[in-house]
Write a protein that holds these residues in place. Sequence first.
Motif, PDB file in Angstrom:
ATOM      1  N   ALA A  97       0.872  -1.177   0.000  1.00 33.36           N
ATOM      2  CA  ALA A  97       0.000   0.000   0.000  1.00 33.36           C
ATOM      3  C   ALA A  97       0.908   1.225   0.000  1.00 33.36           C
ATOM      4  O   ALA A  97       1.568   1.514   0.997  1.00 33.36           O
ATOM      5  CB  ALA A  97      -0.918  -0.002   1.212  1.00 33.36           C
ATOM      6  N   VAL A  98       0.956   1.931  -1.127  1.00 31.22           N
ATOM      7  CA  VAL A  98       1.989   2.941  -1.365  1.00 31.22           C
ATOM      8  C   VAL A  98       1.404   4.343  -1.344  1.00 31.22           C
ATOM      9  O   VAL A  98       0.503   4.667  -2.115  1.00 31.22           O
ATOM     10  CB  VAL A  98       2.686   2.694  -2.717  1.00 31.22           C
ATOM     11  CG1 VAL A  98       3.734   3.766  -2.977  1.00 31.22           C
ATOM     12  CG2 VAL A  98       3.324   1.310  -2.749  1.00 31.22           C
ATOM     13  N   ARG A  99       1.959   5.150  -0.467  1.00 30.05           N
ATOM     14  CA  ARG A  99       1.731   6.599  -0.474  1.00 30.05           C
ATOM     15  C   ARG A  99       3.089   7.278  -0.602  1.00 30.05           C
ATOM     16  O   ARG A  99       4.089   6.792  -0.086  1.00 30.05           O
ATOM     17  CB  ARG A  99       1.062   7.068   0.820  1.00 30.05           C
ATOM     18  CG  ARG A  99      -0.323   6.511   1.067  1.00 30.05           C
ATOM     19  CD  ARG A  99      -0.888   7.032   2.393  1.00 30.05           C
ATOM     20  NE  ARG A  99      -2.208   6.479   2.672  1.00 30.05           N
ATOM     21  CZ  ARG A  99      -2.433   5.320   3.274  1.00 30.05           C
ATOM     22  NH1 ARG A  99      -1.406   4.570   3.660  1.00 30.05           N
ATOM     23  NH2 ARG A  99      -3.663   4.901   3.488  1.00 30.05           N
ATOM     24  N   ARG A 116       0.262  -4.339  -5.834  1.00 32.91           N
ATOM     25  CA  ARG A 116       0.679  -3.006  -5.418  1.00 32.91           C
ATOM     26  C   ARG A 116      -0.464  -2.023  -5.693  1.00 32.91           C
ATOM     27  O   ARG A 116      -0.905  -1.889  -6.844  1.00 32.91           O
ATOM     28  CB  ARG A 116       1.930  -2.562  -6.187  1.00 32.91           C
ATOM     29  CG  ARG A 116       3.214  -3.240  -5.737  1.00 32.91           C
ATOM     30  CD  ARG A 116       4.223  -3.348  -6.858  1.00 32.91           C
ATOM     31  NE  ARG A 116       3.698  -4.189  -7.935  1.00 32.91           N
ATOM     32  CZ  ARG A 116       3.686  -5.519  -7.905  1.00 32.91           C
ATOM     33  NH1 ARG A 116       4.183  -6.157  -6.859  1.00 32.91           N
ATOM     34  NH2 ARG A 116       3.173  -6.216  -8.911  1.00 32.91           N
ATOM     35  N   LEU A 117      -0.924  -1.365  -4.641  1.00 31.37           N
ATOM     36  CA  LEU A 117      -1.929  -0.314  -4.752  1.00 31.37           C
ATOM     37  C   LEU A 117      -1.286   0.992  -4.341  1.00 31.37           C
ATOM     38  O   LEU A 117      -0.535   1.031  -3.355  1.00 31.37           O
ATOM     39  CB  LEU A 117      -3.139  -0.602  -3.859  1.00 31.37           C
ATOM     40  CG  LEU A 117      -4.272  -1.447  -4.463  1.00 31.37           C
ATOM     41  CD1 LEU A 117      -3.783  -2.801  -4.922  1.00 31.37           C
ATOM     42  CD2 LEU A 117      -5.406  -1.607  -3.452  1.00 31.37           C
ATOM     43  N   ALA A 118      -1.563   2.051  -5.087  1.00 36.20           N
ATOM     44  CA  ALA A 118      -0.931   3.336  -4.820  1.00 36.20           C
ATOM     45  C   ALA A 118      -1.962   4.440  -4.736  1.00 36.20           C
ATOM     46  O   ALA A 118      -3.009   4.389  -5.381  1.00 36.20           O
ATOM     47  CB  ALA A 118       0.087   3.672  -5.913  1.00 36.20           C
ATOM     48  N   ALA A 169       0.302   2.508 -15.853  1.00 36.49           N
ATOM     49  CA  ALA A 169       0.341   2.197 -17.283  1.00 36.49           C
ATOM     50  C   ALA A 169       1.409   1.165 -17.616  1.00 36.49           C
ATOM     51  O   ALA A 169       1.241   0.362 -18.546  1.00 36.49           O
ATOM     52  CB  ALA A 169       0.574   3.475 -18.089  1.00 36.49           C
ATOM     53  N   THR A 170       2.512   1.156 -16.863  1.00 35.14           N
ATOM     54  CA  THR A 170       3.601   0.216 -17.141  1.00 35.14           C
ATOM     55  C   THR A 170       3.430  -1.119 -16.437  1.00 35.14           C
ATOM     56  O   THR A 170       4.184  -2.050 -16.702  1.00 35.14           O
ATOM     57  CB  THR A 170       4.954   0.817 -16.723  1.00 35.14           C
ATOM     58  OG1 THR A 170       4.941   1.064 -15.309  1.00 35.14           O
ATOM     59  CG2 THR A 170       5.250   2.104 -17.466  1.00 35.14           C
ATOM     60  N   GLY A 171       2.471  -1.218 -15.505  1.00 32.90           N
ATOM     61  CA  GLY A 171       2.288  -2.461 -14.763  1.00 32.90           C
ATOM     62  C   GLY A 171       3.027  -2.516 -13.450  1.00 32.90           C
ATOM     63  O   GLY A 171       3.007  -3.543 -12.761  1.00 32.90           O
ATOM     64  N   LEU A 172       3.675  -1.408 -13.074  1.00 34.17           N
ATOM     65  CA  LEU A 172       4.391  -1.397 -11.801  1.00 34.17           C
ATOM     66  C   LEU A 172       3.422  -1.407 -10.620  1.00 34.17           C
ATOM     67  O   LEU A 172       3.744  -1.926  -9.558  1.00 34.17           O
ATOM     68  CB  LEU A 172       5.306  -0.173 -11.727  1.00 34.17           C
ATOM     69  CG  LEU A 172       6.284  -0.087 -10.561  1.00 34.17           C
ATOM     70  CD1 LEU A 172       7.206  -1.305 -10.518  1.00 34.17           C
ATOM     71  CD2 LEU A 172       7.106   1.199 -10.652  1.00 34.17           C
ATOM     72  N   VAL A 173       2.239  -0.824 -10.801  1.00 35.96           N
ATOM     73  CA  VAL A 173       1.191  -0.910  -9.792  1.00 35.96           C
ATOM     74  C   VAL A 173      -0.083  -1.443 -10.440  1.00 35.96           C
ATOM     75  O   VAL A 173      -0.268  -1.379 -11.657  1.00 35.96           O
ATOM     76  CB  VAL A 173       0.906   0.449  -9.101  1.00 35.96           C
ATOM     77  CG1 VAL A 173       2.148   0.969  -8.412  1.00 35.96           C
ATOM     78  CG2 VAL A 173       0.364   1.477 -10.076  1.00 35.96           C
ATOM     79  N   GLY A 183      -6.671   3.414   2.010  1.00 37.90           N
ATOM     80  CA  GLY A 183      -6.925   2.546   3.152  1.00 37.90           C
ATOM     81  C   GLY A 183      -8.202   1.751   2.995  1.00 37.90           C
ATOM     82  O   GLY A 183      -8.248   0.550   3.303  1.00 37.90           O
ATOM     83  N   LYS A 184      -9.255   2.408   2.523  1.00 37.75           N
ATOM     84  CA  LYS A 184     -10.535   1.738   2.326  1.00 37.75           C
ATOM     85  C   LYS A 184     -10.419   0.626   1.300  1.00 37.75           C
ATOM     86  O   LYS A 184     -10.930  -0.485   1.493  1.00 37.75           O
ATOM     87  CB  LYS A 184     -11.584   2.759   1.885  1.00 37.75           C
ATOM     88  CG  LYS A 184     -12.957   2.174   1.606  1.00 37.75           C
ATOM     89  CD  LYS A 184     -13.924   3.264   1.159  1.00 37.75           C
ATOM     90  CE  LYS A 184     -15.294   2.688   0.790  1.00 37.75           C
ATOM     91  NZ  LYS A 184     -16.216   3.761   0.307  1.00 37.75           N
ATOM     92  N   ARG A 185      -9.721   0.901   0.196  1.00 36.29           N
ATOM     93  CA  ARG A 185      -9.581  -0.111  -0.861  1.00 36.29           C
ATOM     94  C   ARG A 185      -8.700  -1.271  -0.403  1.00 36.29           C
ATOM     95  O   ARG A 185      -8.985  -2.436  -0.703  1.00 36.29           O
ATOM     96  CB  ARG A 185      -9.005   0.531  -2.120  1.00 36.29           C
ATOM     97  CG  ARG A 185      -8.731  -0.445  -3.253  1.00 36.29           C
ATOM     98  CD  ARG A 185      -9.954  -1.236  -3.648  1.00 36.29           C
ATOM     99  NE  ARG A 185      -9.650  -2.152  -4.761  1.00 36.29           N
ATOM    100  CZ  ARG A 185     -10.275  -3.308  -4.973  1.00 36.29           C
ATOM    101  NH1 ARG A 185     -11.249  -3.701  -4.152  1.00 36.29           N
ATOM    102  NH2 ARG A 185      -9.941  -4.073  -5.985  1.00 36.29           N
ATOM    103  N   VAL A 186      -7.639  -0.968   0.343  1.00 36.34           N
ATOM    104  CA  VAL A 186      -6.777  -2.032   0.859  1.00 36.34           C
ATOM    105  C   VAL A 186      -7.572  -2.950   1.790  1.00 36.34           C
ATOM    106  O   VAL A 186      -7.463  -4.180   1.721  1.00 36.34           O
ATOM    107  CB  VAL A 186      -5.551  -1.440   1.585  1.00 36.34           C
ATOM    108  CG1 VAL A 186      -4.811  -2.516   2.385  1.00 36.34           C
ATOM    109  CG2 VAL A 186      -4.605  -0.802   0.575  1.00 36.34           C
ATOM    110  N   ALA A 187      -8.382  -2.360   2.661  1.00 37.00           N
ATOM    111  CA  ALA A 187      -9.201  -3.165   3.571  1.00 37.00           C
ATOM    112  C   ALA A 187     -10.183  -4.029   2.800  1.00 37.00           C
ATOM    113  O   ALA A 187     -10.389  -5.214   3.127  1.00 37.00           O
ATOM    114  CB  ALA A 187      -9.947  -2.255   4.542  1.00 37.00           C
ATOM    115  N   GLU A 188     -10.791  -3.464   1.763  1.00 40.19           N
ATOM    116  CA  GLU A 188     -11.747  -4.221   0.954  1.00 40.19           C
ATOM    117  C   GLU A 188     -11.066  -5.377   0.231  1.00 40.19           C
ATOM    118  O   GLU A 188     -11.563  -6.517   0.233  1.00 40.19           O
ATOM    119  CB  GLU A 188     -12.399  -3.289  -0.062  1.00 40.19           C
ATOM    120  CG  GLU A 188     -13.342  -3.970  -1.039  1.00 40.19           C
ATOM    121  CD  GLU A 188     -13.821  -3.030  -2.132  1.00 40.19           C
ATOM    122  OE1 GLU A 188     -14.993  -3.139  -2.527  1.00 40.19           O
ATOM    123  OE2 GLU A 188     -13.021  -2.185  -2.606  1.00 40.19           O
TER     124      GLU A 188
END
Length: 249
Positions: A97-99, A116-118, A169-173, A183-188
Amino acid sequence: MEPQLSHRVEGAVATVVIHHPAKRNAMTAAMWRALPPLLDELAHDPAVRALVLTGEGGTFCAGADISTLRGSPDETPGLAVAAEEALAAFPKPTLAAVRGHCVGGGSQLAAACDLRLAEEGALFGVTPARLGIVYPASSTRRLVSLVGPSTAKYLLFTAELIDAGRALATGLVDEVLPEGELGKRVAELTRILASRSLLTQAAAKEFANGRTDRDAHWAAQARGSGDTAEGVAAFLERRQPRFSWTATG
Protein backbone atom coordinates in the motif's frame (compact mmCIF):
# COMPACT_ATOMS: atom_id res chain seq x y z
CA MET A 1 10.93 6.52 18.21
CA GLU A 2 13.81 4.47 16.82
CA PRO A 3 13.62 3.29 13.18
CA GLN A 4 11.74 0.01 13.22
CA LEU A 5 9.30 -2.34 11.59
CA SER A 6 6.05 -2.59 13.50
CA HIS A 7 3.24 -5.00 12.81
CA ARG A 8 -0.30 -5.79 13.80
CA VAL A 9 -2.75 -8.59 13.01
CA GLU A 10 -6.39 -7.67 12.63
CA GLY A 11 -8.73 -10.46 11.67
CA ALA A 12 -6.95 -12.50 9.01
CA VAL A 13 -4.71 -9.66 7.78
CA ALA A 14 -1.22 -8.81 9.02
CA THR A 15 0.07 -5.29 8.40
CA VAL A 16 3.80 -4.54 8.50
CA VAL A 17 4.65 -0.84 8.81
CA ILE A 18 8.02 0.71 7.89
CA HIS A 19 8.64 3.36 10.54
CA HIS A 20 11.48 5.85 10.06
CA PRO A 21 9.67 9.14 9.36
CA ALA A 22 12.75 11.30 9.97
CA LYS A 23 14.19 9.88 6.74
CA ARG A 24 10.99 9.20 4.76
CA ASN A 25 10.90 5.63 6.08
CA ALA A 26 14.33 4.71 4.72
CA MET A 27 15.41 1.23 5.76
CA THR A 28 18.36 0.88 8.12
CA ALA A 29 20.53 -2.24 8.21
CA ALA A 30 18.73 -3.33 11.38
CA MET A 31 15.37 -2.97 9.66
CA TRP A 32 16.50 -5.02 6.65
CA ARG A 33 17.70 -7.72 9.06
CA ALA A 34 14.43 -7.67 11.02
CA LEU A 35 12.13 -8.26 8.05
CA PRO A 36 12.86 -11.94 7.20
CA PRO A 37 12.28 -13.30 10.75
CA LEU A 38 9.16 -11.18 11.12
CA LEU A 39 7.81 -12.56 7.85
CA ASP A 40 8.66 -16.09 8.97
CA GLU A 41 6.68 -15.55 12.17
CA LEU A 42 3.65 -14.29 10.27
CA ALA A 43 3.93 -17.06 7.66
CA HIS A 44 3.59 -19.64 10.41
CA ASP A 45 0.61 -17.93 12.03
CA PRO A 46 -2.46 -19.88 10.80
CA ALA A 47 -4.70 -16.90 11.57
CA VAL A 48 -2.91 -14.77 8.96
CA ARG A 49 -4.23 -15.18 5.42
CA ALA A 50 -2.89 -12.01 3.78
CA LEU A 51 -0.20 -9.41 4.46
CA VAL A 52 -0.01 -5.67 3.80
CA LEU A 53 3.29 -3.78 3.66
CA THR A 54 3.10 -0.02 4.03
CA GLY A 55 4.94 3.00 5.40
CA GLU A 56 4.22 5.20 8.37
CA GLY A 57 2.47 8.45 7.50
CA GLY A 58 2.56 9.90 4.03
CA THR A 59 5.37 7.93 2.43
CA PHE A 60 6.07 4.26 1.69
CA CYS A 61 9.86 3.92 1.75
CA ALA A 62 12.62 6.14 0.36
CA GLY A 63 15.03 3.21 0.04
CA ALA A 64 18.04 2.36 2.14
CA ASP A 65 19.24 4.82 4.76
CA ILE A 66 22.22 6.17 2.81
CA SER A 67 24.11 7.00 6.00
CA THR A 68 24.44 3.27 6.64
CA LEU A 69 26.14 2.73 3.28
CA ARG A 70 29.19 4.77 4.27
CA GLY A 71 30.07 2.36 7.06
CA SER A 72 29.11 -0.88 5.27
CA PRO A 73 28.70 -0.29 1.52
CA ASP A 74 28.90 -4.00 0.69
CA GLU A 75 26.60 -5.25 3.46
CA THR A 76 23.40 -3.28 2.90
CA PRO A 77 22.66 -4.46 -0.69
CA GLY A 78 22.89 -8.08 0.47
CA LEU A 79 20.58 -7.41 3.40
CA ALA A 80 18.09 -5.74 1.07
CA VAL A 81 18.10 -8.71 -1.30
CA ALA A 82 17.56 -11.15 1.59
CA ALA A 83 14.60 -9.09 2.80
CA GLU A 84 13.19 -8.80 -0.72
CA GLU A 85 13.48 -12.54 -1.33
CA ALA A 86 11.84 -13.34 2.01
CA LEU A 87 8.93 -11.11 1.04
CA ALA A 88 8.64 -12.66 -2.41
CA ALA A 89 8.64 -16.15 -0.86
CA PHE A 90 5.94 -15.34 1.72
CA PRO A 91 3.41 -18.15 1.17
CA LYS A 92 0.29 -15.97 1.40
CA PRO A 93 -0.94 -13.05 -0.70
CA THR A 94 1.01 -9.83 -0.11
CA LEU A 95 0.00 -6.28 -0.96
CA ALA A 96 2.05 -3.08 -0.94
CA ALA A 97 0.00 0.00 0.00
CA VAL A 98 1.99 2.94 -1.36
CA ARG A 99 1.73 6.60 -0.47
CA GLY A 100 4.36 9.18 -1.32
CA HIS A 101 7.84 8.04 -2.25
CA CYS A 102 8.53 4.42 -3.17
CA VAL A 103 12.16 4.62 -4.22
CA GLY A 104 15.26 2.44 -4.37
CA GLY A 105 14.98 -0.27 -1.72
CA GLY A 106 11.35 0.73 -1.27
CA SER A 107 10.66 -0.18 -4.89
CA GLN A 108 12.46 -3.49 -4.30
CA LEU A 109 10.08 -4.30 -1.47
CA ALA A 110 7.00 -3.18 -3.38
CA ALA A 111 7.99 -5.24 -6.42
CA ALA A 112 8.42 -8.31 -4.20
CA CYS A 113 4.77 -8.07 -3.13
CA ASP A 114 2.11 -9.86 -5.15
CA LEU A 115 -0.02 -6.73 -5.62
CA ARG A 116 0.68 -3.01 -5.42
CA LEU A 117 -1.93 -0.31 -4.75
CA ALA A 118 -0.93 3.34 -4.82
CA GLU A 119 -2.46 6.64 -3.86
CA GLU A 120 -2.48 9.50 -6.35
CA GLY A 121 0.66 11.53 -5.84
CA ALA A 122 2.88 8.50 -5.20
CA LEU A 123 6.29 8.55 -6.87
CA PHE A 124 8.31 5.51 -7.92
CA GLY A 125 11.97 5.17 -8.76
CA VAL A 126 14.71 2.58 -9.09
CA THR A 127 17.77 4.64 -8.26
CA PRO A 128 21.03 2.64 -7.92
CA ALA A 129 22.53 4.60 -10.84
CA ARG A 130 22.56 7.69 -8.61
CA LEU A 131 24.92 5.91 -6.21
CA GLY A 132 26.97 3.69 -8.50
CA ILE A 133 25.39 0.54 -7.07
CA VAL A 134 24.93 -2.58 -9.19
CA TYR A 135 21.27 -3.53 -8.93
CA PRO A 136 20.99 -7.24 -7.99
CA ALA A 137 20.22 -9.72 -10.77
CA SER A 138 17.21 -11.15 -8.93
CA SER A 139 15.77 -7.67 -8.36
CA THR A 140 16.35 -6.74 -12.01
CA ARG A 141 14.57 -9.88 -13.22
CA ARG A 142 11.64 -9.18 -10.91
CA LEU A 143 11.37 -5.62 -12.21
CA VAL A 144 11.53 -6.82 -15.82
CA SER A 145 8.75 -9.34 -15.13
CA LEU A 146 6.53 -6.49 -13.93
CA VAL A 147 7.18 -3.71 -16.43
CA GLY A 148 9.05 -5.32 -19.34
CA PRO A 149 12.67 -4.84 -20.46
CA SER A 150 12.30 -1.36 -21.97
CA THR A 151 10.67 0.28 -18.95
CA ALA A 152 13.01 -1.56 -16.57
CA LYS A 153 15.99 -0.19 -18.49
CA TYR A 154 14.51 3.30 -18.43
CA LEU A 155 14.04 3.17 -14.67
CA LEU A 156 17.48 1.67 -14.01
CA PHE A 157 19.46 3.75 -16.52
CA THR A 158 17.93 7.14 -15.66
CA ALA A 159 17.07 6.72 -11.95
CA GLU A 160 14.23 9.15 -12.70
CA LEU A 161 11.02 9.12 -10.67
CA ILE A 162 7.70 8.34 -12.33
CA ASP A 163 4.24 9.22 -11.07
CA ALA A 164 1.46 6.82 -10.12
CA GLY A 165 -0.29 7.17 -13.46
CA ARG A 166 2.77 6.07 -15.39
CA ALA A 167 3.44 3.32 -12.86
CA LEU A 168 -0.08 2.03 -13.51
CA ALA A 169 0.34 2.20 -17.28
CA THR A 170 3.60 0.22 -17.14
CA GLY A 171 2.29 -2.46 -14.76
CA LEU A 172 4.39 -1.40 -11.80
CA VAL A 173 1.19 -0.91 -9.79
CA ASP A 174 -2.20 -2.58 -10.10
CA GLU A 175 -4.52 0.21 -8.96
CA VAL A 176 -4.27 3.94 -8.27
CA LEU A 177 -6.69 5.39 -5.73
CA PRO A 178 -7.74 9.00 -5.09
CA GLU A 179 -6.23 10.70 -2.07
CA GLY A 180 -7.86 9.38 1.09
CA GLU A 181 -9.24 6.21 -0.54
CA LEU A 182 -6.24 3.89 -0.34
CA GLY A 183 -6.92 2.55 3.15
CA LYS A 184 -10.53 1.74 2.33
CA ARG A 185 -9.58 -0.11 -0.86
CA VAL A 186 -6.78 -2.03 0.86
CA ALA A 187 -9.20 -3.16 3.57
CA GLU A 188 -11.75 -4.22 0.95
CA LEU A 189 -9.24 -6.13 -1.17
CA THR A 190 -7.61 -7.90 1.76
CA ARG A 191 -11.03 -9.03 2.97
CA ILE A 192 -11.57 -10.57 -0.45
CA LEU A 193 -8.14 -12.22 -0.44
CA ALA A 194 -8.67 -13.62 3.05
CA SER A 195 -12.03 -15.12 2.06
CA ARG A 196 -10.63 -17.12 -0.87
CA SER A 197 -8.86 -20.47 -0.85
CA LEU A 198 -5.33 -20.04 0.44
CA LEU A 199 -4.54 -23.40 -1.18
CA THR A 200 -5.39 -21.97 -4.60
CA GLN A 201 -3.48 -18.77 -3.87
CA ALA A 202 -0.34 -20.50 -2.58
CA ALA A 203 -0.13 -22.85 -5.55
CA ALA A 204 -0.81 -20.05 -8.03
CA LYS A 205 1.86 -17.91 -6.40
CA GLU A 206 4.48 -20.63 -6.76
CA PHE A 207 3.56 -21.28 -10.39
CA ALA A 208 3.45 -17.58 -11.29
CA ASN A 209 6.86 -17.09 -9.68
CA GLY A 210 8.34 -19.77 -11.92
CA ARG A 211 8.20 -22.86 -9.70
CA THR A 212 6.61 -25.29 -12.17
CA ASP A 213 7.85 -28.63 -10.83
CA ARG A 214 5.37 -29.04 -7.97
CA ASP A 215 2.15 -30.10 -9.68
CA ALA A 216 2.17 -33.42 -7.83
CA HIS A 217 2.74 -31.69 -4.49
CA TRP A 218 -0.18 -29.32 -4.97
CA ALA A 219 -2.45 -32.07 -6.29
CA ALA A 220 -1.77 -34.01 -3.09
CA GLN A 221 -2.42 -30.90 -1.00
CA ALA A 222 -5.74 -30.39 -2.79
CA ARG A 223 -6.82 -34.00 -2.22
CA GLY A 224 -6.12 -33.79 1.49
CA SER A 225 -7.36 -30.26 2.14
CA GLY A 226 -11.12 -30.45 1.79
CA ASP A 227 -11.08 -27.01 0.15
CA THR A 228 -12.43 -28.25 -3.18
CA ALA A 229 -15.33 -30.10 -1.56
CA GLU A 230 -16.09 -27.07 0.60
CA GLY A 231 -15.94 -24.70 -2.38
CA VAL A 232 -18.31 -26.83 -4.44
CA ALA A 233 -20.70 -27.33 -1.52
CA ALA A 234 -20.77 -23.62 -0.75
CA PHE A 235 -21.46 -22.78 -4.39
CA LEU A 236 -24.36 -25.25 -4.61
CA GLU A 237 -25.75 -24.13 -1.25
CA ARG A 238 -25.36 -20.45 -2.18
CA ARG A 239 -23.30 -19.55 0.87
CA GLN A 240 -19.81 -18.26 1.57
CA PRO A 241 -17.20 -21.04 1.67
CA ARG A 242 -15.20 -21.74 4.82
CA PHE A 243 -11.84 -22.79 3.49
CA SER A 244 -9.64 -24.53 6.06
CA TRP A 245 -6.27 -25.19 4.37
CA THR A 246 -3.42 -23.11 5.77
CA ALA A 247 0.11 -22.56 4.51
CA THR A 248 1.39 -24.09 7.75
CA GLY A 249 -0.03 -27.43 6.66
